[in-house]
Design an enzyme around this catalytic site. Structure first.
Site, mmCIF file in Angstrom:
data_model
loop_
_atom_site.group_PDB
_atom_site.id
_atom_site.type_symbol
_atom_site.label_atom_id
_atom_site.label_comp_id
_atom_site.label_asym_id
_atom_site.label_seq_id
_atom_site.Cartn_x
_atom_site.Cartn_y
_atom_site.Cartn_z
ATOM 1 N N ASP A 108 0.854 -1.066 -0.115
ATOM 2 C CA ASP A 108 0.008 0.066 0.089
ATOM 3 C C ASP A 108 0.775 1.193 -0.065
ATOM 4 O O ASP A 108 0.293 2.332 -0.302
ATOM 5 C CB ASP A 108 -0.817 0.207 1.230
ATOM 6 C CG ASP A 108 -0.221 -0.189 2.364
ATOM 7 O OD1 ASP A 108 0.424 -1.088 2.591
ATOM 8 O OD2 ASP A 108 -0.203 0.674 3.374
ATOM 9 N N TYR A 131 10.931 3.237 0.933
ATOM 10 C CA TYR A 131 10.575 1.950 1.018
ATOM 11 C C TYR A 131 9.255 1.922 -0.398
ATOM 12 O O TYR A 131 9.073 0.908 -1.090
ATOM 13 C CB TYR A 131 9.610 1.524 2.316
ATOM 14 C CG TYR A 131 8.972 0.232 2.182
ATOM 15 C CD1 TYR A 131 9.643 -1.125 2.226
ATOM 16 C CD2 TYR A 131 7.619 -0.125 2.379
ATOM 17 C CE1 TYR A 131 9.226 -2.229 2.021
ATOM 18 C CE2 TYR A 131 6.907 -1.174 2.321
ATOM 19 C CZ TYR A 131 7.420 -2.236 2.058
ATOM 20 O OH TYR A 131 6.971 -3.448 2.310
HETATM 21 N N1 LIG Z 1 4.829 -6.842 6.413
HETATM 22 C C1 LIG Z 1 4.078 -6.217 6.023
HETATM 23 O O1 LIG Z 1 3.321 -5.336 6.789
HETATM 24 C C2 LIG Z 1 3.841 -5.566 4.453
HETATM 25 C C3 LIG Z 1 2.992 -4.951 4.092
HETATM 26 C C4 LIG Z 1 2.831 -4.688 2.928
HETATM 27 C C5 LIG Z 1 3.558 -5.275 1.893
HETATM 28 N N2 LIG Z 1 4.615 -6.443 2.208
HETATM 29 C C6 LIG Z 1 5.162 -6.890 1.419
HETATM 30 O O2 LIG Z 1 5.032 -8.386 1.409
HETATM 31 C C7 LIG Z 1 5.762 -9.128 1.205
HETATM 32 C C8 LIG Z 1 6.284 -10.282 2.251
HETATM 33 O O3 LIG Z 1 6.580 -9.372 3.457
HETATM 34 P P1 LIG Z 1 7.167 -10.129 4.715
HETATM 35 O O4 LIG Z 1 6.495 -9.424 5.993
HETATM 36 O O5 LIG Z 1 6.675 -11.602 4.761
HETATM 37 O O6 LIG Z 1 8.609 -9.703 4.854
HETATM 38 P P2 LIG Z 1 9.667 -10.332 5.875
HETATM 39 O O7 LIG Z 1 9.112 -11.136 6.867
HETATM 40 O O8 LIG Z 1 10.588 -9.107 6.197
HETATM 41 O O9 LIG Z 1 10.470 -11.318 4.593
HETATM 42 C C9 LIG Z 1 11.073 -11.071 3.890
HETATM 43 C C10 LIG Z 1 12.419 -12.141 3.577
HETATM 44 O O10 LIG Z 1 13.177 -11.679 2.363
HETATM 45 C C11 LIG Z 1 14.622 -11.907 2.693
HETATM 46 N N3 LIG Z 1 15.394 -10.949 2.189
HETATM 47 C C12 LIG Z 1 15.794 -9.960 2.359
HETATM 48 N N4 LIG Z 1 16.716 -9.306 1.302
HETATM 49 C C13 LIG Z 1 16.722 -10.397 0.626
HETATM 50 C C14 LIG Z 1 17.747 -10.720 -0.737
HETATM 51 N N5 LIG Z 1 18.661 -9.735 -0.994
HETATM 52 N N6 LIG Z 1 17.761 -12.008 -1.384
HETATM 53 C C15 LIG Z 1 16.817 -13.102 -0.704
HETATM 54 N N7 LIG Z 1 16.262 -12.794 0.289
HETATM 55 C C16 LIG Z 1 16.328 -11.598 0.956
HETATM 56 C C17 LIG Z 1 14.632 -11.615 4.366
HETATM 57 O O11 LIG Z 1 15.638 -12.134 4.820
HETATM 58 P P3 LIG Z 1 16.259 -11.492 6.163
HETATM 59 O O12 LIG Z 1 15.300 -11.533 7.183
HETATM 60 O O13 LIG Z 1 17.566 -12.204 6.419
HETATM 61 O O14 LIG Z 1 16.648 -10.082 5.582
HETATM 62 C C18 LIG Z 1 13.119 -12.310 4.638
HETATM 63 O O15 LIG Z 1 13.313 -13.691 4.747
HETATM 64 C C19 LIG Z 1 7.174 -8.218 0.891
HETATM 65 O O16 LIG Z 1 7.147 -7.882 -0.573
HETATM 66 C C20 LIG Z 1 6.801 -6.973 1.455
HETATM 67 O O17 LIG Z 1 7.182 -5.747 0.813
HETATM 68 C C21 LIG Z 1 4.716 -6.486 3.614
#
Ligand SMILES: NC(=O)c1ccc[n+]([C@@H]2O[C@H](COP(=O)([O-])OP(=O)(O)OC[C@H]3O[C@@H](n4cnc5c(N)ncnc54)[C@H](OP(=O)(O)O)[C@@H]3O)[C@@H](O)[C@H]2O)c1
Length: 284
Positions: A108, A131
Protein backbone atom coordinates in the site's frame (compact mmCIF):
# COMPACT_ATOMS: atom_id res chain seq x y z
CA UNK A 1 -10.65 -21.02 -17.76
CA UNK A 2 -8.29 -23.99 -17.75
CA UNK A 3 -5.96 -24.36 -14.85
CA UNK A 4 -2.32 -24.88 -15.67
CA UNK A 5 -0.53 -27.57 -13.70
CA UNK A 6 2.37 -26.28 -11.65
CA UNK A 7 5.04 -28.89 -11.05
CA UNK A 8 7.97 -27.05 -9.62
CA UNK A 9 7.88 -23.86 -7.59
CA UNK A 10 10.77 -21.70 -6.45
CA UNK A 11 9.84 -19.83 -3.27
CA UNK A 12 12.16 -16.87 -2.72
CA UNK A 13 12.13 -15.15 0.68
CA UNK A 14 10.91 -18.45 2.12
CA UNK A 15 11.87 -17.60 5.72
CA UNK A 16 9.92 -14.33 5.98
CA UNK A 17 6.40 -13.94 7.39
CA UNK A 18 4.64 -14.61 4.11
CA UNK A 19 7.25 -17.13 2.96
CA UNK A 20 6.68 -19.33 6.01
CA UNK A 21 2.91 -19.33 5.53
CA UNK A 22 3.30 -20.12 1.83
CA UNK A 23 5.52 -23.07 2.77
CA UNK A 24 2.81 -24.37 5.11
CA UNK A 25 0.03 -24.08 2.52
CA UNK A 26 2.11 -25.46 -0.38
CA UNK A 27 2.94 -28.51 1.78
CA UNK A 28 -0.73 -28.97 2.70
CA UNK A 29 -1.59 -29.00 -1.00
CA UNK A 30 1.29 -31.41 -1.73
CA UNK A 31 2.79 -28.90 -4.16
CA UNK A 32 6.52 -29.32 -4.81
CA UNK A 33 8.63 -26.29 -4.00
CA UNK A 34 12.22 -25.27 -3.41
CA UNK A 35 12.57 -22.76 -0.54
CA UNK A 36 15.30 -20.12 -0.95
CA UNK A 37 16.37 -17.20 1.19
CA UNK A 38 19.52 -15.37 2.23
CA UNK A 39 22.35 -16.39 2.33
CA UNK A 40 21.65 -19.21 -0.15
CA UNK A 41 20.21 -16.83 -2.72
CA UNK A 42 20.67 -13.08 -2.77
CA UNK A 43 18.17 -11.65 -5.24
CA UNK A 44 20.32 -8.55 -5.75
CA UNK A 45 22.93 -10.66 -7.60
CA UNK A 46 21.77 -11.10 -11.18
CA UNK A 47 24.29 -13.81 -12.09
CA UNK A 48 23.41 -16.08 -9.17
CA UNK A 49 19.69 -15.50 -9.70
CA UNK A 50 19.98 -16.54 -13.36
CA UNK A 51 22.20 -19.51 -12.52
CA UNK A 52 19.85 -20.79 -9.79
CA UNK A 53 16.74 -20.35 -11.89
CA UNK A 54 18.14 -21.87 -15.07
CA UNK A 55 19.34 -24.86 -13.03
CA UNK A 56 16.06 -25.40 -11.16
CA UNK A 57 13.81 -24.59 -14.14
CA UNK A 58 10.70 -23.86 -12.05
CA UNK A 59 7.29 -23.36 -13.68
CA UNK A 60 6.62 -20.65 -11.15
CA UNK A 61 8.70 -18.30 -9.01
CA UNK A 62 7.15 -16.69 -5.95
CA UNK A 63 8.99 -13.63 -4.70
CA UNK A 64 8.17 -12.87 -1.10
CA UNK A 65 11.65 -11.51 -0.41
CA UNK A 66 12.00 -7.80 0.32
CA UNK A 67 13.72 -5.23 2.50
CA UNK A 68 10.63 -4.55 4.63
CA UNK A 69 12.08 -2.34 7.38
CA UNK A 70 10.34 0.88 6.37
CA UNK A 71 12.50 3.15 8.56
CA UNK A 72 15.61 1.15 7.62
CA UNK A 73 14.88 1.86 3.94
CA UNK A 74 14.84 5.60 4.64
CA UNK A 75 18.36 5.36 6.07
CA UNK A 76 19.69 2.86 3.55
CA UNK A 77 18.29 3.94 0.22
CA UNK A 78 20.78 1.94 -1.88
CA UNK A 79 19.90 -1.30 -0.12
CA UNK A 80 16.17 -0.56 -0.50
CA UNK A 81 16.47 -0.05 -4.27
CA UNK A 82 18.83 -3.02 -4.63
CA UNK A 83 16.51 -5.50 -2.90
CA UNK A 84 13.04 -4.13 -3.65
CA UNK A 85 13.62 -2.86 -7.20
CA UNK A 86 16.69 -4.57 -8.71
CA UNK A 87 15.98 -7.84 -6.87
CA UNK A 88 12.48 -7.94 -8.36
CA UNK A 89 13.92 -7.11 -11.79
CA UNK A 90 16.53 -9.89 -11.58
CA UNK A 91 13.82 -12.43 -10.78
CA UNK A 92 11.65 -11.12 -13.63
CA UNK A 93 14.52 -11.35 -16.14
CA UNK A 94 15.39 -14.89 -15.02
CA UNK A 95 11.73 -16.01 -14.99
CA UNK A 96 11.29 -14.73 -18.53
CA UNK A 97 14.43 -16.51 -19.70
CA UNK A 98 12.90 -19.89 -18.86
CA UNK A 99 9.24 -19.00 -19.51
CA UNK A 100 8.24 -19.24 -15.84
CA UNK A 101 5.38 -17.40 -14.20
CA UNK A 102 6.29 -14.85 -11.54
CA UNK A 103 4.35 -13.96 -8.40
CA UNK A 104 5.51 -10.71 -6.83
CA UNK A 105 4.29 -8.99 -3.66
CA UNK A 106 3.95 -5.24 -3.23
CA UNK A 107 2.50 -2.76 -0.79
CA UNK A 108 0.00 0.00 0.00
CA UNK A 109 3.00 2.35 0.45
CA UNK A 110 3.05 2.92 -3.33
CA UNK A 111 0.09 5.29 -2.72
CA UNK A 112 0.46 8.62 -0.92
CA UNK A 113 -2.13 7.81 1.74
CA UNK A 114 -3.89 11.16 1.35
CA UNK A 115 -7.06 9.47 0.05
CA UNK A 116 -10.36 8.92 1.83
CA UNK A 117 -11.83 6.05 -0.17
CA UNK A 118 -10.35 2.58 -0.82
CA UNK A 119 -7.62 2.63 -3.49
CA UNK A 120 -8.32 0.59 -6.62
CA UNK A 121 -5.61 -0.97 -8.77
CA UNK A 122 -5.78 1.76 -11.43
CA UNK A 123 -5.47 4.72 -9.03
CA UNK A 124 -2.40 6.93 -9.39
CA UNK A 125 0.61 5.88 -7.39
CA UNK A 126 2.62 8.47 -5.46
CA UNK A 127 4.91 6.88 -2.87
CA UNK A 128 6.11 9.15 -0.05
CA UNK A 129 8.87 6.96 1.37
CA UNK A 130 12.00 5.24 0.08
CA UNK A 131 10.37 1.88 0.85
CA UNK A 132 7.31 2.83 -1.24
CA UNK A 133 9.44 4.23 -4.09
CA UNK A 134 11.64 1.15 -4.22
CA UNK A 135 8.63 -1.20 -4.12
CA UNK A 136 6.92 0.78 -6.91
CA UNK A 137 10.00 0.49 -9.13
CA UNK A 138 10.02 -3.25 -8.33
CA UNK A 139 6.42 -3.51 -9.56
CA UNK A 140 7.28 -1.60 -12.74
CA UNK A 141 10.28 -3.81 -13.46
CA UNK A 142 8.20 -6.96 -12.99
CA UNK A 143 5.67 -5.63 -15.51
CA UNK A 144 8.41 -4.64 -17.98
CA UNK A 145 10.54 -7.76 -17.84
CA UNK A 146 8.12 -10.61 -17.16
CA UNK A 147 5.24 -11.48 -19.45
CA UNK A 148 3.46 -13.85 -17.03
CA UNK A 149 3.26 -12.00 -13.74
CA UNK A 150 0.91 -11.67 -10.80
CA UNK A 151 1.51 -8.70 -8.51
CA UNK A 152 -0.29 -8.69 -5.16
CA UNK A 153 -0.36 -5.40 -3.26
CA UNK A 154 -1.01 -6.08 0.37
CA UNK A 155 -0.88 -4.12 3.65
CA UNK A 156 -0.59 -4.40 7.46
CA UNK A 157 0.60 -7.99 7.19
CA UNK A 158 0.95 -10.34 10.16
CA UNK A 159 1.91 -14.01 10.39
CA UNK A 160 4.95 -15.94 11.60
CA UNK A 161 7.52 -13.38 12.70
CA UNK A 162 7.72 -9.90 14.10
CA UNK A 163 4.50 -8.02 13.55
CA UNK A 164 2.09 -5.59 15.21
CA UNK A 165 0.00 -8.30 16.88
CA UNK A 166 3.00 -9.87 18.57
CA UNK A 167 4.38 -6.45 19.53
CA UNK A 168 1.07 -5.55 21.21
CA UNK A 169 0.97 -8.85 23.12
CA UNK A 170 4.55 -8.36 24.29
CA UNK A 171 3.96 -4.73 25.31
CA UNK A 172 0.81 -5.71 27.20
CA UNK A 173 2.95 -8.11 29.23
CA UNK A 174 5.34 -5.33 30.18
CA UNK A 175 2.95 -2.36 30.69
CA UNK A 176 -0.38 -1.41 32.33
CA UNK A 177 -1.18 1.22 29.74
CA UNK A 178 -0.37 1.69 26.04
CA UNK A 179 -0.54 4.61 23.59
CA UNK A 180 -1.51 3.52 20.08
CA UNK A 181 -1.85 5.60 16.93
CA UNK A 182 -5.44 6.34 15.95
CA UNK A 183 -5.01 8.50 12.85
CA UNK A 184 -3.71 5.89 10.40
CA UNK A 185 -6.33 3.70 8.77
CA UNK A 186 -5.73 0.39 6.99
CA UNK A 187 -6.75 -3.25 6.73
CA UNK A 188 -4.85 -5.76 8.88
CA UNK A 189 -4.12 -8.73 6.65
CA UNK A 190 -3.30 -12.26 7.73
CA UNK A 191 -0.59 -14.08 5.78
CA UNK A 192 -3.03 -17.04 5.80
CA UNK A 193 -5.51 -15.11 3.63
CA UNK A 194 -2.79 -13.69 1.39
CA UNK A 195 -1.04 -17.03 0.80
CA UNK A 196 -4.42 -18.58 0.01
CA UNK A 197 -5.13 -15.85 -2.55
CA UNK A 198 -1.72 -16.33 -4.17
CA UNK A 199 -2.09 -20.10 -4.42
CA UNK A 200 -5.63 -19.72 -5.70
CA UNK A 201 -4.53 -17.54 -8.60
CA UNK A 202 -1.10 -18.89 -9.49
CA UNK A 203 -2.43 -21.92 -11.33
CA UNK A 204 -4.60 -19.76 -13.58
CA UNK A 205 -3.86 -17.35 -16.38
CA UNK A 206 -5.43 -14.41 -14.55
CA UNK A 207 -2.17 -12.49 -14.79
CA UNK A 208 -1.97 -8.89 -13.66
CA UNK A 209 -2.01 -6.49 -10.75
CA UNK A 210 -4.22 -7.17 -7.71
CA UNK A 211 -5.01 -5.51 -4.45
CA UNK A 212 -4.99 -8.21 -1.81
CA UNK A 213 -5.95 -7.26 1.76
CA UNK A 214 -8.47 -8.49 4.30
CA UNK A 215 -11.89 -6.85 4.20
CA UNK A 216 -12.89 -3.99 6.50
CA UNK A 217 -10.72 -1.25 7.93
CA UNK A 218 -9.56 0.14 11.27
CA UNK A 219 -6.91 2.28 12.93
CA UNK A 220 -3.89 0.79 14.74
CA UNK A 221 -5.72 1.76 17.95
CA UNK A 222 -8.85 -0.22 16.91
CA UNK A 223 -6.60 -3.10 15.88
CA UNK A 224 -4.86 -3.13 19.29
CA UNK A 225 -8.19 -2.92 21.16
CA UNK A 226 -9.51 -5.88 19.17
CA UNK A 227 -6.38 -7.95 19.90
CA UNK A 228 -6.79 -7.36 23.65
CA UNK A 229 -10.55 -7.99 23.52
CA UNK A 230 -10.09 -11.35 21.79
CA UNK A 231 -7.32 -12.36 24.19
CA UNK A 232 -9.25 -11.09 27.24
CA UNK A 233 -6.36 -8.85 28.22
CA UNK A 234 -7.34 -6.04 30.54
CA UNK A 235 -5.18 -3.05 29.62
CA UNK A 236 -5.81 0.65 29.17
CA UNK A 237 -5.23 1.71 25.56
CA UNK A 238 -4.99 5.42 24.73
CA UNK A 239 -5.63 6.71 21.20
CA UNK A 240 -2.87 9.11 20.10
CA UNK A 241 -1.84 10.99 16.93
CA UNK A 242 1.06 9.97 14.70
CA UNK A 243 2.94 13.14 15.80
CA UNK A 244 3.57 11.39 19.11
CA UNK A 245 5.46 8.61 17.37
CA UNK A 246 8.01 10.33 15.15
CA UNK A 247 9.53 7.80 12.75
CA UNK A 248 12.16 8.12 10.02
CA UNK A 249 9.58 7.21 7.38
CA UNK A 250 6.18 8.84 7.51
CA UNK A 251 3.34 6.29 7.47
CA UNK A 252 0.40 6.71 5.07
CA UNK A 253 -2.65 8.13 6.86
CA UNK A 254 -5.10 6.16 4.79
CA UNK A 255 -4.06 2.92 3.13
CA UNK A 256 -7.24 0.97 2.59
CA UNK A 257 -7.07 -1.03 -0.64
CA UNK A 258 -10.09 -2.27 -2.57
CA UNK A 259 -9.57 -5.81 -3.94
CA UNK A 260 -11.40 -4.59 -7.01
CA UNK A 261 -9.73 -6.77 -9.65
CA UNK A 262 -10.07 -9.94 -7.53
CA UNK A 263 -13.76 -9.13 -7.12
CA UNK A 264 -14.18 -8.66 -10.89
CA UNK A 265 -12.81 -12.15 -11.59
CA UNK A 266 -14.77 -13.67 -8.69
CA UNK A 267 -11.66 -14.61 -6.71
CA UNK A 268 -11.85 -12.34 -3.70
CA UNK A 269 -11.76 -14.83 -0.82
CA UNK A 270 -10.32 -12.48 1.77
CA UNK A 271 -12.12 -12.61 5.11
CA UNK A 272 -12.99 -9.63 7.31
CA UNK A 273 -9.85 -8.69 9.24
CA UNK A 274 -11.51 -9.45 12.60
CA UNK A 275 -12.32 -13.02 11.55
CA UNK A 276 -8.75 -13.70 10.37
CA UNK A 277 -7.35 -12.10 13.53
CA UNK A 278 -9.48 -14.37 15.76
CA UNK A 279 -8.13 -17.44 13.98
CA UNK A 280 -4.54 -16.17 14.31
CA UNK A 281 -4.93 -15.42 18.02
CA UNK A 282 -6.33 -18.88 18.74
CA UNK A 283 -2.87 -20.17 17.93
CA UNK A 284 -0.85 -17.46 19.71
N1 LIG B 1 5.03 -6.81 6.50
C1 LIG B 1 4.08 -5.98 6.06
O1 LIG B 1 3.33 -5.36 6.82
C2 LIG B 1 3.89 -5.80 4.57
C3 LIG B 1 2.90 -4.89 4.15
C4 LIG B 1 2.73 -4.72 2.77
C5 LIG B 1 3.48 -5.44 1.87
N2 LIG B 1 4.43 -6.30 2.32
C6 LIG B 1 5.20 -7.04 1.31
O2 LIG B 1 4.92 -8.42 1.48
C7 LIG B 1 6.05 -9.19 1.14
C8 LIG B 1 6.38 -10.16 2.26
O3 LIG B 1 6.62 -9.41 3.44
P1 LIG B 1 7.03 -10.11 4.81
O4 LIG B 1 6.42 -9.32 5.91
O5 LIG B 1 6.82 -11.57 4.70
O6 LIG B 1 8.60 -9.79 4.80
P2 LIG B 1 9.74 -10.34 5.77
O7 LIG B 1 9.15 -11.10 6.90
O8 LIG B 1 10.64 -9.18 6.06
O9 LIG B 1 10.50 -11.40 4.84
C9 LIG B 1 11.32 -11.03 3.77
C10 LIG B 1 12.31 -12.13 3.54
O10 LIG B 1 13.14 -11.74 2.43
C11 LIG B 1 14.49 -11.99 2.79
N3 LIG B 1 15.41 -11.15 2.03
C12 LIG B 1 15.77 -9.87 2.28
N4 LIG B 1 16.68 -9.45 1.39
C13 LIG B 1 16.91 -10.50 0.53
C14 LIG B 1 17.75 -10.70 -0.57
N5 LIG B 1 18.58 -9.72 -0.99
N6 LIG B 1 17.74 -11.90 -1.20
C15 LIG B 1 16.93 -12.88 -0.77
N7 LIG B 1 16.10 -12.77 0.29
C16 LIG B 1 16.09 -11.58 0.94
C17 LIG B 1 14.53 -11.68 4.27
O11 LIG B 1 15.71 -12.22 4.85
P3 LIG B 1 16.34 -11.46 6.14
O12 LIG B 1 15.30 -11.52 7.20
O13 LIG B 1 17.57 -12.28 6.42
O14 LIG B 1 16.65 -10.07 5.69
C18 LIG B 1 13.25 -12.36 4.73
O15 LIG B 1 13.42 -13.74 4.97
C19 LIG B 1 7.16 -8.19 0.82
O16 LIG B 1 7.22 -7.99 -0.57
C20 LIG B 1 6.71 -6.91 1.49
O17 LIG B 1 7.21 -5.76 0.84
C21 LIG B 1 4.65 -6.50 3.65
Amino acid sequence: MEEIEIYNILLVGSEGQLGLELQKQLKNKSLEYVPLDLPELDITKLDSVIEKITNEKPDLIINSAAFTDVDGCENNKDKAFKVNALGAKNLAVAAEKIGAKLVHVSTDYIFNGFGAEPYKEYYNTDPQTVYGQSKLLGEEYVQQFSSKFFIFRTAWLYGEGNNFVRTMLRLADENDELNVVNDQIGSPTSTVDLARAIINLMETEHYGLYHATCEGKCSWYDFAKKIFEIKNIDIKVNPVNSDEFKRDAERPKYSVLDNYMLKLIDKNNFRHWEESLKEYLEME
